[in-house]
Design a protein around this motif. Structure first.
Motif, PDB file in Angstrom:
ATOM      1  N   SER A 192      -5.472 -75.383   5.042  1.00 54.06           N
ATOM      2  CA  SER A 192      -5.386 -75.193   6.489  1.00 54.06           C
ATOM      3  C   SER A 192      -6.117 -76.290   7.259  1.00 54.06           C
ATOM      4  CB  SER A 192      -5.991 -73.835   6.877  1.00 54.06           C
ATOM      5  OG  SER A 192      -7.335 -73.744   6.435  1.00 54.06           O
ATOM      6  N   ASP A 193      -6.605 -77.324   6.556  1.00 60.69           N
ATOM      7  CA  ASP A 193      -7.363 -78.390   7.211  1.00 60.69           C
ATOM      8  C   ASP A 193      -6.494 -79.559   7.629  1.00 60.69           C
ATOM      9  OD1 ASP A 193      -9.642 -76.919   6.853  1.00 60.69           O
ATOM     10  OD2 ASP A 193     -10.173 -77.892   4.969  1.00 60.69           O
ATOM     11  N   VAL A 210      -1.560 -68.835   6.956  1.00 59.55           N
ATOM     12  CA  VAL A 210      -2.979 -68.805   6.626  1.00 59.55           C
ATOM     13  C   VAL A 210      -3.123 -69.246   5.178  1.00 59.55           C
ATOM     14  CG1 VAL A 210      -2.981 -66.403   5.843  1.00 59.55           C
ATOM     15  CG2 VAL A 210      -5.081 -67.407   6.729  1.00 59.55           C
ATOM     16  N   ALA A 211      -4.272 -69.821   4.841  1.00 60.37           N
ATOM     17  CA  ALA A 211      -4.515 -70.247   3.466  1.00 60.37           C
ATOM     18  C   ALA A 211      -4.415 -69.059   2.522  1.00 60.37           C
ATOM     19  CB  ALA A 211      -5.886 -70.903   3.354  1.00 60.37           C
ATOM     20  N   SER A 212      -3.953 -69.328   1.292  1.00 60.28           N
ATOM     21  CA  SER A 212      -3.697 -68.248   0.344  1.00 60.28           C
ATOM     22  C   SER A 212      -4.947 -67.434   0.041  1.00 60.28           C
ATOM     23  CB  SER A 212      -3.125 -68.831  -0.953  1.00 60.28           C
ATOM     24  OG  SER A 212      -4.033 -69.762  -1.511  1.00 60.28           O
ATOM     25  N   VAL A 266      -1.979 -59.812  14.755  1.00 61.72           N
ATOM     26  CA  VAL A 266      -2.794 -60.072  13.566  1.00 61.72           C
ATOM     27  C   VAL A 266      -2.663 -61.532  13.147  1.00 61.72           C
ATOM     28  CG1 VAL A 266      -3.136 -59.487  11.140  1.00 61.72           C
ATOM     29  CG2 VAL A 266      -2.597 -57.688  12.786  1.00 61.72           C
ATOM     30  N   GLN A 267      -1.452 -62.041  13.173  1.00 63.10           N
ATOM     31  CA  GLN A 267      -1.236 -63.443  12.831  1.00 63.10           C
ATOM     32  C   GLN A 267      -1.965 -64.354  13.808  1.00 63.10           C
ATOM     33  OE1 GLN A 267       2.882 -64.558  12.361  1.00 63.10           O
ATOM     34  NE2 GLN A 267       2.481 -66.687  12.812  1.00 63.10           N
ATOM     35  N   GLY A 268      -1.963 -63.986  15.094  1.00 61.29           N
ATOM     36  CA  GLY A 268      -2.688 -64.782  16.078  1.00 61.29           C
ATOM     37  C   GLY A 268      -4.180 -64.813  15.815  1.00 61.29           C
ATOM     38  N   PHE A 269      -4.756 -63.666  15.408  1.00 60.87           N
ATOM     39  CA  PHE A 269      -6.179 -63.620  15.082  1.00 60.87           C
ATOM     40  C   PHE A 269      -6.509 -64.548  13.923  1.00 60.87           C
ATOM     41  CE2 PHE A 269      -6.579 -59.211  17.074  1.00 60.87           C
ATOM     42  CZ  PHE A 269      -7.227 -59.712  18.194  1.00 60.87           C
ATOM     43  N   CYS A 283      -4.770 -67.150  12.708  1.00 62.46           N
ATOM     44  CA  CYS A 283      -4.561 -68.563  13.037  1.00 62.46           C
ATOM     45  C   CYS A 283      -5.664 -69.078  13.967  1.00 62.46           C
ATOM     46  CB  CYS A 283      -3.194 -68.754  13.693  1.00 62.46           C
ATOM     47  SG  CYS A 283      -1.796 -68.519  12.579  1.00 62.46           S
ATOM     48  N   ARG A 284      -6.039 -68.267  14.944  1.00 61.22           N
ATOM     49  CA  ARG A 284      -7.077 -68.701  15.880  1.00 61.22           C
ATOM     50  C   ARG A 284      -8.398 -68.938  15.149  1.00 61.22           C
ATOM     51  NH1 ARG A 284      -9.329 -65.327  21.155  1.00 61.22           N
ATOM     52  NH2 ARG A 284     -10.767 -66.941  21.907  1.00 61.22           N
TER      53      ARG A 284
END
Length: 302
Positions: free
Chosen positions: A54-55, A253-255, A278-281, A283-284
């Motif tokens: 995710s970097d 999101v990272a595995s 939930v996905q927004g949380f 990713c943020r």
């Protein structure tokens, strides 16, 4: 788990001698299977670390890694060990189900990597598909590239038309307006009027005809978005298109974080949250950590 078990290969016999209820003692043939399985799974583990990071953007890396899996499965499909052949056969069925057809997003993103361009599509498709399928899929990728680019060209031209730019002044206006006495405004307006004309070669064509960018460092350290950020003035329209495509995450999101962070986000008091929230949380949280250079601490097993 298998790689850890190999380190304790000599411990299992001693444990069997001390524990009378231990019934799962692996025989030498089992350890041979473990060795062969680990050789295959180590490739998947390395690919997982590259793709699920995710970097940095990873959509441009996906095609090369899928090609790597394809070559591995084809190579081990005729393994001398019947156990490995059976295992690879099941894996190839699932692989062909998901990757038998050309993935346009994956291919377009890889082409927009300056180290690859269309050469990576020519290289991988010729080995992943038959001659006819390879030609058809390469043509689909080119067509998709130009279609997307044309949409950005229309949007760019439409934006210029409604940007409210100051029209070019004549000599009388310049002489009567003290603010434009330097003469730069007239020249600037002239340049804008010339640049608005459609160039003989588009950004996309110029990008594809140039040589691939040679990166001498670690391939995993190359950030395609940073390269395009520095090439914004050279590829004004194509850079906008590339920023939007390469920013698409292959995984949300990272595995590792999928399991470690899921329980904290979907707590007892948050079970009614929509999947998009939930996905927004998630990713943020990843974006904030990446913005401020905060790295997740790896759990140390005792």
């Amino acid at each position: 788990m298998l790689s850890v078990a190999k380190k304790f290969k000599d411990v299992f016999p001693m444990f069997k001698d001390q524990e009378i209820f231990y019934q799962c003692f692996p025989c030498p043939e089992d350890w041979e299977k473990v060795e062969k399985i680990c050789e295959i799974l180590e490739v998947f583990n390395a690919i997982r670390k590259i793709i699920s990071s995710s970097d940095y953007p990873t959509s441009n890396l996906f095609l090369n890694e899928v090609y790597r899996v394809k070559m591995l499965l084809d190579k081990r499909a005729n393994d001398e060990d019947e156990f490995i052949r059976a295992m690879i056969g099941k894996m190839k069925v699932k692989f062909d189900k998901y990757w038998g057809e050309c993935n346009l997003l994956m291919s377009v993103a890889t082409v927009l990597d300056p180290r690859c361009k269309m050469r990576v599509v020519d290289f991988t498709f010729s080995r992943m598909y038959s001659d006819r399928e390879a030609r058809e899929n390469i043509a689909k990728v080119r067509e998709a590239l130009h279609e997307i680019y044309e949409e950005y060209v229309r949007e760019y031209q439409h934006g210029n038309e409604h940007s409210g730019e100051t029209p070019m002044h004549n000599n009388d206006d310049v002489s009567n307006n003290g603010k434009d006495s330097s003469g730069w405004s007239e020249f600037s307006s002239y340049v804008k009027s010339i640049e608005k004309a459609s160039p003989q070669q588009s950004d996309l064509d110029a990008y594809l005809t140039e040589s691939c960018f040679i990166f001498e460092g670690d391939p995993n350290q190359f950030n395609a978005l940073e390269w395009w950020k520095g090439s914004t003035l050279k590829y004004r329209i194509l850079s906008r298109m590339t920023h939007d495509i390469l920013a698409i995450p292959i995984s949300t999101v990272a595995s590792e974080a999928t399991f470690s962070a899921g329980g904290r986000v979907i707590a007892t008091y948050r079970v009614s949250l929509a999947p998009e929230t939930v996905q927004g949380f998630l990713c943020r949280g990843d974006w904030c950590r990446n913005l401020h250079g905060v790295k997740k601490k790896n759990k140390v097993s005792l």
